[in-house]
Motif scaffolding. Structure first.
Motif, PDB file in Angstrom:
ATOM      1  N   ASN A  43       3.641  45.572  10.220  1.00 25.83           N
ATOM      2  CA  ASN A  43       3.768  44.452  11.159  1.00 25.83           C
ATOM      3  C   ASN A  43       5.178  43.860  11.179  1.00 25.83           C
ATOM      4  OD1 ASN A  43       0.967  44.434  12.021  1.00 25.83           O
ATOM      5  ND2 ASN A  43       0.551  43.713   9.953  1.00 25.83           N
ATOM      6  N   GLY A  44       6.146  44.679  10.799  1.00 25.28           N
ATOM      7  CA  GLY A  44       7.544  44.271  10.865  1.00 25.28           C
ATOM      8  C   GLY A  44       8.310  45.223  11.768  1.00 25.28           C
ATOM      9  N   TYR A  45       9.547  44.856  12.092  1.00 25.67           N
ATOM     10  CA  TYR A  45      10.392  45.706  12.927  1.00 25.67           C
ATOM     11  C   TYR A  45      11.843  45.556  12.485  1.00 25.67           C
ATOM     12  CZ  TYR A  45      11.529  41.408  15.465  1.00 25.67           C
ATOM     13  OH  TYR A  45      11.945  40.153  15.790  1.00 25.67           O
ATOM     14  N   LEU A  46      12.631  46.541  12.798  1.00 20.87           N
ATOM     15  CA  LEU A  46      14.048  46.560  12.471  1.00 20.87           C
ATOM     16  C   LEU A  46      14.760  45.490  13.271  1.00 20.87           C
ATOM     17  CD1 LEU A  46      15.903  48.273  10.699  1.00 20.87           C
ATOM     18  CD2 LEU A  46      16.275  49.755  12.652  1.00 20.87           C
ATOM     19  N   SER A  47      15.606  44.686  12.623  1.00 23.21           N
ATOM     20  CA  SER A  47      16.327  43.634  13.346  1.00 23.21           C
ATOM     21  C   SER A  47      17.799  43.998  13.466  1.00 23.21           C
ATOM     22  CB  SER A  47      16.175  42.294  12.632  1.00 23.21           C
ATOM     23  OG  SER A  47      17.128  42.149  11.620  1.00 23.21           O
ATOM     24  N   ASN A  48      18.479  43.334  14.372  1.00 19.06           N
ATOM     25  CA  ASN A  48      19.912  43.554  14.556  1.00 19.06           C
ATOM     26  C   ASN A  48      20.751  42.548  13.791  1.00 19.06           C
ATOM     27  OD1 ASN A  48      19.688  45.744  16.289  1.00 19.06           O
ATOM     28  ND2 ASN A  48      19.304  44.404  18.033  1.00 19.06           N
ATOM     29  N   SER A  49      20.118  41.594  13.153  1.00 21.10           N
ATOM     30  CA  SER A  49      20.866  40.540  12.470  1.00 21.10           C
ATOM     31  C   SER A  49      21.380  41.025  11.124  1.00 21.10           C
ATOM     32  CB  SER A  49      19.969  39.319  12.242  1.00 21.10           C
ATOM     33  OG  SER A  49      20.650  38.355  11.479  1.00 21.10           O
ATOM     34  N   ARG A  50      22.606  40.644  10.818  1.00 25.15           N
ATOM     35  CA  ARG A  50      23.150  40.997   9.493  1.00 25.15           C
ATOM     36  C   ARG A  50      22.873  39.892   8.483  1.00 25.15           C
ATOM     37  NH1 ARG A  50      29.556  39.873  10.111  1.00 25.15           N
ATOM     38  NH2 ARG A  50      29.326  38.134  11.486  1.00 25.15           N
ATOM     39  N   TYR A  51      22.183  38.827   8.931  1.00 27.57           N
ATOM     40  CA  TYR A  51      21.929  37.687   8.054  1.00 27.57           C
ATOM     41  C   TYR A  51      20.538  37.701   7.447  1.00 27.57           C
ATOM     42  CZ  TYR A  51      26.111  36.086  10.383  1.00 27.57           C
ATOM     43  OH  TYR A  51      27.387  36.000  10.867  1.00 27.57           O
ATOM     44  N   ASP A  52      19.735  38.705   7.745  1.00 25.54           N
ATOM     45  CA  ASP A  52      18.408  38.799   7.145  1.00 25.54           C
ATOM     46  C   ASP A  52      18.308  40.105   6.364  1.00 25.54           C
ATOM     47  OD1 ASP A  52      17.913  40.801   9.068  1.00 25.54           O
ATOM     48  OD2 ASP A  52      17.025  39.375  10.455  1.00 25.54           O
ATOM     49  N   ALA A  53      17.124  40.467   5.980  1.00 21.81           N
ATOM     50  CA  ALA A  53      16.926  41.676   5.171  1.00 21.81           C
ATOM     51  C   ALA A  53      17.031  42.953   5.992  1.00 21.81           C
ATOM     52  CB  ALA A  53      15.567  41.605   4.482  1.00 21.81           C
TER      53      ALA A  53
END
Length: 175
Positions: free
Chosen positions: A116-126
């Protein structure tokens, strides 16, 4: 006249040092150093250009070739880790990780995405975020428990009460 500069109330002959050329300016020293030379004590001296470097467009400083980074007075090769790529930013590491990987010291490690997760583009999270209707807890995506008269909020990781209800503890009560 050409070849002279004004100093106080008189005209003085411009003395052009070796590796320099005359300028038509009458308000400075009347000469500039050739490309690849720098002024030092009214002379034009060449300067050291390390391996894997080139003169900048002004001819007054050197820059490292792509894939190299300035360290002291040298150009050191940038070590790009597996699952990484070279960037044009030589002010940091000079590399970034491929999508789906994140930097960990001098390597790129795979981003582990929970159910229930997805790859993010943010460099500020995991490197991942929870889908709408889920929230992050202990590196897992937990399903939101939404009480009566409530809905998933605009961020998608919490709930809010419908109007005209208000949030109190873990429920929505009328005003």
């Amino acid at each position: 006249n050409d070849g002279y500069i004004k100093i106080k109330n008189s005209c003085s002959l411009v003395v052009i040092p070796e590796n320099a050329y005359a300028t038509s300016k009458t308000y400075d020293k009347g000469w500039k150093c050739n490309y690849g030379y720098v002024e030092s004590d009214n002379k034009c001296e060449d300067f050291f250009i390390p391996d894997n470097a080139f003169l900048n467009s002004y001819g007054t400083r050197w820059e490292c070739h792509r894939g190299f980074k300035k360290e002291n007075n040298e150009c050191a090769k940038i070590k790009v880790p597996d699952n990484g790529y070279l960037t044009n930013d030589d002010s940091s590491s000079g590399w970034k990780c491929n999508r789906g990987y994140r930097a960990n010291r001098s390597s790129c490690v795979l981003v582990m995405i929970p159910e229930n997760g997805y790859l993010s583009n943010s460099r500020y999270d995991a490197g991942w975020k929870c889908e709408r209707g889920f929230y992050e807890a202990n590196n897992l995506c937990r399903k939101l428990v939404i009480p009566s008269n409530a809905h998933v909020d605009s961020d998608g990781d919490d709930w809010a009460c419908n109007k005209p209800y208000r949030k109190r503890d873990n429920q929505c009560e009328s005003r």
